[in-house]
Write an enzyme that holds these catalytic residues in place. Structure first.
Site, PDB file in Angstrom:
ATOM      1  N   ASP A  46     -30.328 -47.208  22.801  1.00 10.82           N
ATOM      2  CA  ASP A  46     -29.713 -46.849  21.510  1.00 10.82           C
ATOM      3  C   ASP A  46     -30.138 -47.720  20.331  1.00 10.82           C
ATOM      4  O   ASP A  46     -30.192 -48.952  20.460  1.00 10.82           O
ATOM      5  CB  ASP A  46     -28.188 -46.996  21.590  1.00 10.82           C
ATOM      6  CG  ASP A  46     -27.598 -46.482  22.881  1.00 10.82           C
ATOM      7  OD1 ASP A  46     -28.312 -45.849  23.655  1.00 10.82           O
ATOM      8  OD2 ASP A  46     -26.407 -46.741  23.106  1.00 10.82           O
ATOM      9  N   SER A 106     -23.633 -51.077  22.719  1.00  6.72           N
ATOM     10  CA  SER A 106     -23.894 -50.581  21.357  1.00  6.72           C
ATOM     11  C   SER A 106     -22.788 -50.896  20.363  1.00  6.72           C
ATOM     12  O   SER A 106     -21.631 -51.123  20.733  1.00  6.72           O
ATOM     13  CB  SER A 106     -24.127 -49.072  21.393  1.00  6.72           C
ATOM     14  OG  SER A 106     -25.415 -48.852  21.904  1.00  6.72           O
ATOM     15  N   ARG A 170     -15.960 -47.803  24.175  1.00  2.25           N
ATOM     16  CA  ARG A 170     -17.133 -48.501  23.633  1.00  2.25           C
ATOM     17  C   ARG A 170     -17.707 -47.893  22.356  1.00  2.25           C
ATOM     18  O   ARG A 170     -17.320 -46.835  21.931  1.00  2.25           O
ATOM     19  CB  ARG A 170     -18.233 -48.566  24.686  1.00  2.25           C
ATOM     20  CG  ARG A 170     -18.657 -47.251  25.285  1.00  2.25           C
ATOM     21  CD  ARG A 170     -19.701 -47.496  26.387  1.00  2.25           C
ATOM     22  NE  ARG A 170     -20.124 -46.264  27.019  1.00  2.25           N
ATOM     23  CZ  ARG A 170     -19.539 -45.721  28.077  1.00  2.25           C
ATOM     24  NH1 ARG A 170     -18.478 -46.298  28.615  1.00  2.25           N
ATOM     25  NH2 ARG A 170     -19.991 -44.588  28.581  1.00  2.25           N
TER      26      ARG A 170
END
Ligand code: DQQ
Length: 558
Positions: A46, A106, A170
């Site tokens: 990512d 991330s 997350r």
């Protein structure tokens, strides 16, 4: 073989498969890109915390410093002045504390008042991948490259509370500031089997309170990864700051849905008083008509407001379609898509995306064709460019629209339709488009094309990217992607742009209304042996009113 050597071989394979030791990356690298961002080696996924700070663009990304497979996840860091040429820096965030001991997952950057950036990221804290949210700030704000980051002493700042499961908690979004001077931020999750974006608010950026009901949730979806939420102008194409709220603004809520990986978005209204997102009636995440940034490989995207050029820029991870074994052999895995500008389309019903204009500075030696008729069943080579590293724009004029095949009302899924009617299946109008990364004898080719149907009250345009013959090596995944393109061919010409870069083809239909990104690993159509063709395998002829193709210079991509 002695027992000792068998043990040594076993130990070596074990260490190799766990990414603890690496083989020297293969020197024969036909699939590395010339202008798409990728690190020199190893695994990338990512994009994280993209931003502009003091005139410098920052891109962080999920990175395994030790191997070409996911693991040991850190935030690698590169900077640029033009979004195209990048300079690598030291890793910005690596596991170092109990609150991120098993990975720095991330997250996003927020530019706070006074131009002070901050990063929120997810820490994986144990081998069960329980997750918490952490803050990091630059060590030295006067360094425009922001080379060092300090993790906040009181991390984690947000931990999962019931009913949130800490293994599904997350990817904090960029935070935005409401007119009430409160910060807000989204975190991805799944609660009671409903994919959800959970809203947190804060007065001081440090103490965060969960809003009881989800900001948005959808029972037809599972875990929401990497939520992104931002305003778009209803009156112009310029981007606006993430905190803008008021007239002439709509909001976009994007989620990354795993299995299969898709970045889906909705357009709607943000009710800041009720802390809710209300999608427009025709905007939904599920079903065949759900909106996606890209109908190919394009995941875990993240946007940011580029205050220097007043535009919103979108980054996304483009995973490999090759086997893990091949990735280990080549010593790397994962690309970033070309950063795209995005804005709300005139109808207000979808977004439009277009490669950041800076990419055009890499164009060389334009080859131009105009007013060329492509008879049904014909192929026209576009020579004079480096076809493995190119940018091509083509505009089609379709005259015999009355002859279009009738669209069966049961054909609602465009990807299935593209697979059923692959590049070799002839219909009245189409397939016509481009054969890219093609070998001389066309044994290998990635076909990006249109097909036009007669719908109930208007024409329907299908856009496909067919990888089924992209490589003679069938260990690669070679899917066919497809989507409908909201263009009325009676009113306007059909345009297609493809960015071709050795093992990636990013295609933009109708000026960026429909985008499809694909990976291809040709075995013959490599470097100087790659060719580019315009083609029309339909029954009726179509005209190319204009075609411009450029060789692309190599960018400094790390
Ligand atoms: N990748 C990260 C997660 C995120 C996922 C881990 C999406 O934070 O949910 O590398 O690709």
């Amino acid at each position: 073989m002695t027992n000792f050597s068998v043990t040594l071989i076993l130990l070596f394979s074990l260490l190799l498969s766990h990414g603890i030791i690496e083989l020297e990356a293969s020197t024969n690298q036909p699939y590395r890109t010339g202008f798409h961002f990728q690190p020199a080696k190893n695994w990338m996924n990512d994009p994280n915390g993209p931003m502009i700070y003091r005139g410098i663009y920052h891109l962080f990304y999920q990175y395994n410093p030790y191997a070409a497979v996911w693991g040991n996840i850190t935030w690698a860091h590169s900077t640029s002045t033009d979004l195209i040429n990048w300079t690598p820096h030291d890793i910005a965030l690596a596991p170092s504390a109990p609150f991120d001991s098993h990975g720095c997952y991330s997250g996003s950057a927020t530019i706070r008042p006074g131009g002070r950036p901050a990063i929120f990221y997810t820490g994986s804290i144990d081998s069960f991948t329980n997750q918490v949210q952490n803050l990091a700030v630059p060590k030295n704000y006067s360094d425009p490259y922001l080379r060092e980051w300090l993790k906040y002493t009181y991390n984690p700042l947000i931990s999962a509370t019931r009913p949130i499961d800490a293994t599904s908690f997350r990817d904090p979004s960029t935070a935005w500031l409401g007119p009430d001077k409160r910060w807000r931020m989204l975190i991805g999750s799944v609660i009671d089997n409903k994919g959800s974006a959970i809203l947190y608010t804060s007065k001081d950026f440090k103490h965060w309170i969960k809003v009881e009901q989800p900001f948005y949730s959808d029972a037809k979806t599972k875990m929401w990864e990497c939520p992104d939420f931002y305003p778009v102008s209803t009156v112009y194409q310029k981007g606006v700051d993430t905190s803008i709220y008021g007239p002439n603004i709509k909001h976009v809520l994007k989620t990354s849905l795993n299995e299969p990986q898709r970045d889906c978005y909705m357009i709607g209204t943000y009710d800041i008083g009720q802390n809710k997102f209300i999608p427009d009636p025709e905007s939904s995440l599920s079903g065949d008509s759900g909106l996606r940034y890209d109908y190919g490989k394009f995941y875990a995207s993240k946007s940011f407001f580029d205050s220097a050029k007043n535009r919103r820029i979108l980054w996304a991870w483009v995973p490999e379609s090759s086997s893990e074994e091949d990735n280990k052999k080549k010593g790397w895995a994962g690309l970033q898509a070309i950063p795209r500008s995005l804005w709300l389309e005139k109808s207000g019903k979808q977004l439009v995306q277009w490669p950041a204009v800076e990419i055009e500075s890499l164009r060389l030696n334009e080859v131009k064709l105009q007013n060329r008729f492509l008879q049904g069943g014909s192929v026209l080579e576009v020579s004079g460019i480096t076809a493995a590293q190119a940018d091509v724009e083509i505009l089609f004029d379709v005259i015999e629209l009355d002859r279009a095949e009738v669209l069966d009302p049961s054909w609602t899924n465009p990807q299935v339709l593209c697979s059923r009617k692959s590049a070799l299946v002839k219909s009245a109008l189409g397939p016509f488009g481009l054969l890219v990364l093609a070998s001389k004898g066309l044994e290998e080719q990635t076909a990006v094309f249109f097909r036009i149907f007669k719908g109930q009250d208007k024409h329907v345009v299908l856009m496909c990217s067919d990888q089924s013959r992209s490589s003679l090596d069938n260990t690669n995944d070679r899917p066919t992607y497809g989507a409908f393109l909201n263009v009325d061919p009676v009113q306007e010409r059909l345009s297609l742009r493809s960015l071709i870069d050795h093992s990636i083809v990013e295609s933009f239909g109708g000026g960026g209304k429909t985008c499809i990104t694909a990976r291809a690993y040709p075995t013959l159509a490599i470097d100087g042996d790659a060719h580019l063709y315009a083609f029309n395998y339909g029954i009726e002829g179509v005209s190319i009113s204009n075609l411009s193709a450029w060789s692309m210079k190599k960018a400094q991509i790390n």
